[in-house]
Design a protein around this motif. Structure first.
Motif, PDB file in Angstrom:
ATOM      1  N   LYS A   1       0.913  -0.970  -0.105  1.00 59.41           N
ATOM      2  CA  LYS A   1       0.120   0.045  -0.209  1.00 59.41           C
ATOM      3  C   LYS A   1       1.045   1.148  -0.095  1.00 59.41           C
ATOM      4  CE  LYS A   1      -3.884  -0.279   1.973  1.00 59.41           C
ATOM      5  NZ  LYS A   1      -4.939  -0.311   2.933  1.00 59.41           N
ATOM      6  N   GLU A   2       2.007   1.121   0.272  1.00 56.60           N
ATOM      7  CA  GLU A   2       2.869   2.372   0.530  1.00 56.60           C
ATOM      8  C   GLU A   2       4.403   1.813   0.726  1.00 56.60           C
ATOM      9  OE1 GLU A   2       3.417   6.422   3.155  1.00 56.60           O
ATOM     10  OE2 GLU A   2       2.174   4.893   4.069  1.00 56.60           O
ATOM     11  N   GLY A   3       5.325   2.237   0.048  1.00 61.54           N
ATOM     12  CA  GLY A   3       6.713   2.022   0.281  1.00 61.54           C
ATOM     13  C   GLY A   3       7.532   1.021  -0.347  1.00 61.54           C
ATOM     14  N   GLU A   4       8.002   0.198   0.284  1.00 58.71           N
ATOM     15  CA  GLU A   4       8.770  -1.071  -0.468  1.00 58.71           C
ATOM     16  C   GLU A   4       8.837  -2.390   0.321  1.00 58.71           C
ATOM     17  OE1 GLU A   4      13.051  -1.294  -2.485  1.00 58.71           O
ATOM     18  OE2 GLU A   4      12.938   0.259  -0.861  1.00 58.71           O
ATOM     19  N   LEU A   5       8.919  -3.294  -0.239  1.00 59.39           N
ATOM     20  CA  LEU A   5       8.796  -4.525   0.409  1.00 59.39           C
ATOM     21  C   LEU A   5       9.923  -5.676  -0.318  1.00 59.39           C
ATOM     22  CD1 LEU A   5       7.178  -6.817  -1.082  1.00 59.39           C
ATOM     23  CD2 LEU A   5       5.335  -5.897  -0.193  1.00 59.39           C
ATOM     24  N   LEU A   6      10.337  -6.688   0.451  1.00 57.38           N
ATOM     25  CA  LEU A   6      11.007  -7.601  -0.217  1.00 57.38           C
ATOM     26  C   LEU A   6      10.366  -9.144   0.250  1.00 57.38           C
ATOM     27  CD1 LEU A   6      14.456  -8.443  -1.107  1.00 57.38           C
ATOM     28  CD2 LEU A   6      13.513  -9.934   0.379  1.00 57.38           C
ATOM     29  N   LEU A   7       9.764  -9.731  -0.500  1.00 59.73           N
ATOM     30  CA  LEU A   7       9.092 -10.819  -0.238  1.00 59.73           C
ATOM     31  C   LEU A   7       9.830 -12.039  -0.649  1.00 59.73           C
ATOM     32  CD1 LEU A   7       6.511 -12.248   0.750  1.00 59.73           C
ATOM     33  CD2 LEU A   7       5.728 -12.231  -1.856  1.00 59.73           C
ATOM     34  N   GLU A   8      10.333 -12.882   0.357  1.00 57.82           N
ATOM     35  CA  GLU A   8      10.838 -14.343   0.179  1.00 57.82           C
ATOM     36  C   GLU A   8       9.762 -15.298   0.283  1.00 57.82           C
ATOM     37  OE1 GLU A   8      15.333 -14.112   1.994  1.00 57.82           O
ATOM     38  OE2 GLU A   8      13.789 -13.110   3.233  1.00 57.82           O
ATOM     39  N   ALA A   9       9.313 -15.491  -1.021  1.00 53.51           N
ATOM     40  CA  ALA A   9       8.113 -16.669  -1.150  1.00 53.51           C
ATOM     41  C   ALA A   9       8.434 -18.048  -1.075  1.00 53.51           C
ATOM     42  CB  ALA A   9       7.491 -16.284  -2.367  1.00 53.51           C
ATOM     43  N   ALA A  10       7.734 -18.757  -0.076  1.00 56.24           N
ATOM     44  CA  ALA A  10       7.797 -20.083   0.166  1.00 56.24           C
ATOM     45  C   ALA A  10       7.071 -20.882  -0.948  1.00 56.24           C
ATOM     46  CB  ALA A  10       7.290 -20.449   1.357  1.00 56.24           C
ATOM     47  N   ASN A  11       7.551 -22.063  -1.192  1.00 56.51           N
ATOM     48  CA  ASN A  11       6.675 -23.095  -2.177  1.00 56.51           C
ATOM     49  C   ASN A  11       5.442 -23.388  -1.300  1.00 56.51           C
ATOM     50  OD1 ASN A  11       8.422 -23.629  -4.464  1.00 56.51           O
ATOM     51  ND2 ASN A  11       9.947 -24.477  -3.034  1.00 56.51           N
ATOM     52  N   ASP A  12       4.495 -23.248  -2.209  1.00 53.04           N
ATOM     53  CA  ASP A  12       2.875 -23.395  -1.731  1.00 53.04           C
ATOM     54  C   ASP A  12       2.170 -23.850  -2.936  1.00 53.04           C
ATOM     55  OD1 ASP A  12       0.215 -22.737  -0.850  1.00 53.04           O
ATOM     56  OD2 ASP A  12       1.459 -22.626   1.008  1.00 53.04           O
ATOM     57  N   PRO A  13       1.126 -24.603  -2.824  1.00 47.63           N
ATOM     58  CA  PRO A  13       0.228 -24.896  -4.126  1.00 47.63           C
ATOM     59  C   PRO A  13      -0.665 -23.621  -4.474  1.00 47.63           C
ATOM     60  CG  PRO A  13      -0.334 -26.253  -2.269  1.00 47.63           C
ATOM     61  CD  PRO A  13       1.025 -25.574  -1.751  1.00 47.63           C
ATOM     62  N   ARG A  14      -0.938 -22.931  -3.497  1.00 51.13           N
ATOM     63  CA  ARG A  14      -1.668 -21.806  -3.839  1.00 51.13           C
ATOM     64  C   ARG A  14      -0.907 -20.781  -4.446  1.00 51.13           C
ATOM     65  NH1 ARG A  14      -2.962 -20.386   2.499  1.00 51.13           N
ATOM     66  NH2 ARG A  14      -0.854 -21.148   2.518  1.00 51.13           N
ATOM     67  N   PRO A  15      -1.567 -20.141  -5.407  1.00 48.98           N
ATOM     68  CA  PRO A  15      -0.864 -19.025  -6.135  1.00 48.98           C
ATOM     69  C   PRO A  15      -0.761 -17.938  -5.134  1.00 48.98           C
ATOM     70  CG  PRO A  15      -3.269 -19.012  -6.578  1.00 48.98           C
ATOM     71  CD  PRO A  15      -3.042 -20.156  -5.619  1.00 48.98           C
ATOM     72  N   LEU A  16       0.297 -17.110  -5.293  1.00 47.80           N
ATOM     73  CA  LEU A  16       0.749 -16.073  -4.523  1.00 47.80           C
ATOM     74  C   LEU A  16       0.559 -14.724  -5.462  1.00 47.80           C
ATOM     75  CD1 LEU A  16       1.779 -14.475  -2.068  1.00 47.80           C
ATOM     76  CD2 LEU A  16       4.175 -15.189  -3.033  1.00 47.80           C
ATOM     77  N   ARG A  17      -0.193 -13.858  -5.139  1.00 43.62           N
ATOM     78  CA  ARG A  17      -0.356 -12.656  -5.921  1.00 43.62           C
ATOM     79  C   ARG A  17       0.197 -11.351  -4.822  1.00 43.62           C
ATOM     80  NH1 ARG A  17      -6.378 -12.795  -5.110  1.00 43.62           N
ATOM     81  NH2 ARG A  17      -6.425 -10.740  -6.101  1.00 43.62           N
ATOM     82  N   LEU A  18       0.879 -10.505  -5.693  1.00 50.54           N
ATOM     83  CA  LEU A  18       1.553  -9.223  -5.167  1.00 50.54           C
ATOM     84  C   LEU A  18       0.965  -8.136  -5.745  1.00 50.54           C
ATOM     85  CD1 LEU A  18       5.357  -9.174  -4.349  1.00 50.54           C
ATOM     86  CD2 LEU A  18       3.682  -7.012  -4.447  1.00 50.54           C
ATOM     87  N   GLN A  19       0.271  -7.272  -5.098  1.00 54.09           N
ATOM     88  CA  GLN A  19      -0.612  -6.135  -5.607  1.00 54.09           C
ATOM     89  C   GLN A  19       0.164  -4.897  -5.453  1.00 54.09           C
ATOM     90  OE1 GLN A  19      -4.530  -6.251  -4.394  1.00 54.09           O
ATOM     91  NE2 GLN A  19      -5.146  -7.915  -6.023  1.00 54.09           N
TER      92      GLN A  19
END
Length: 307
Positions: free
Chosen positions: A148-166
């Motif tokens: 929603k604001e600023g900056e992030l770093l995502l270290e995404a784990a393996n998971d059968p569910r899709p990962l959405r980054l908005q």
């Protein structure tokens, strides 16, 4: 208010209003200097005083609670957000680009000068940079992270569910990997350290970064390996313009940190600890022909050295 003033001047006016409301305020001369430096400052000051007066008449529990709360850093941040919303229309840029309230209402926030690491339910790691905010929504079918604001770093784990980054510009699909996203006005900058990210059916592979806007990649380029150095508390640059460096450093400090046009094109390289911005400013005076001028603790300018 017929002539717009810049968002930077609006923020300075909000800063001075908050400072002047402090019982220990003793910088009247510095305020007068700022006011008389530019007619734009005077127009912004007159407008912010009007906004401050109108807030007292708003029938909102949130506004009332903010105004009546005892002095604290949290109250100051909330009041600053309300004031910035009030001046946004006078900057000529509108509320959508400069509305700080979504960040205040996010699930997770990091204040100015601080970073935050979160362990998510799926085993992923979410890092928030200074002055950043994000929502996280996981259920049985999907994983959603909304910047929603600023900056992030995502270290995404393996998971059968899709990962959405908005972001404000749209949605990325990230299955697993390490992805850094920073929100700007009008675009997001996406850096893929491992794995890949997809938007509109097109992939951005590891080792690349790109601007993302209106559902498509723009200006794809090789990855800047220092893009995520903030996670380790460092600002690492190579031949960066001093003006850009100061703008980046200002994200980690309260108040106004500026750079004179006379020295903005000087180049700077090195690794700098974000936890000690005062030390960084002192190092600049040694490494470059500049002088750090302090009008107040929260209003600092880097200018050309004299003599």
């Amino acid at each position: 208010m017929n002539t717009p003033f810049s968002p930077q001047v609006a923020q300075q006016a909000v800063h001075w209003l908050l400072e002047s409301q402090d019982e220990s305020f003793d910088q009247q001369q510095a305020l007068e200097h700022w006011l008389h430096a530019d007619s734009e400052h005077q127009r912004a000051w007159a407008h912010i005083q009007q906004v401050n007066g109108r807030l007292r008449g708003v029938a909102s529990p949130v506004v009332h609670a903010t105004l009546q709360a005892p002095p604290s850093p949290a109250r100051r941040r909330a009041l600053k957000a309300l004031l910035l919303v009030g001046v946004a229309s006078a900057t000529g840029l509108g509320l959508q680009q400069h509305n700080p309230l979504p960040g205040l209402m996010a699930d997770y926030r990091s204040p100015v000068g601080q970073r935050r690491r979160l362990a998510l339910d799926d085993g992923s790691q979410l890092h928030l940079n200074t002055r950043s905010a994000a929502d996280v929504r996981f259920d049985g079918q999907q994983r959603l992270v909304r910047l929603k604001e600023g900056e992030l770093l995502l270290e995404a784990a393996n998971d059968p569910r899709p990962l959405r980054l908005q972001t404000a510009q749209g949605e990325l699909q990230v299955q697993s990997g390490r992805v850094n996203v920073r929100q700007f006005d009008g675009f997001s900058l996406v850096s893929v350290f491992s794995g890949s990210a997809q938007v509109a059916g097109r992939s951005l592979l590891a080792g690349h970064q790109a601007r993302f806007a209106t559902g498509s990649w723009q200006a794809i380029a090789p990855l800047d390996p220092n893009r995520a150095a903030w996670v380790d508390g460092m600002l690492v640059v190579a031949q960066m313009r001093l003006g850009d460096f100061i703008a980046e450093l200002s994200r980690y400090r309260l108040g106004q940190l500026g750079c004179s046009e006379q020295v903005a094109d000087l180049r700077i390289s090195g690794s700098y600890p974000l936890a000690d911005s005062e030390r960084i400013l002192a190092m600049l005076e040694v490494a470059l022909p500049v002088k750090v001028r302090r009008f107040t603790r929260y209003w600092v300018s880097v200018e050309a050295a004299t003599g």
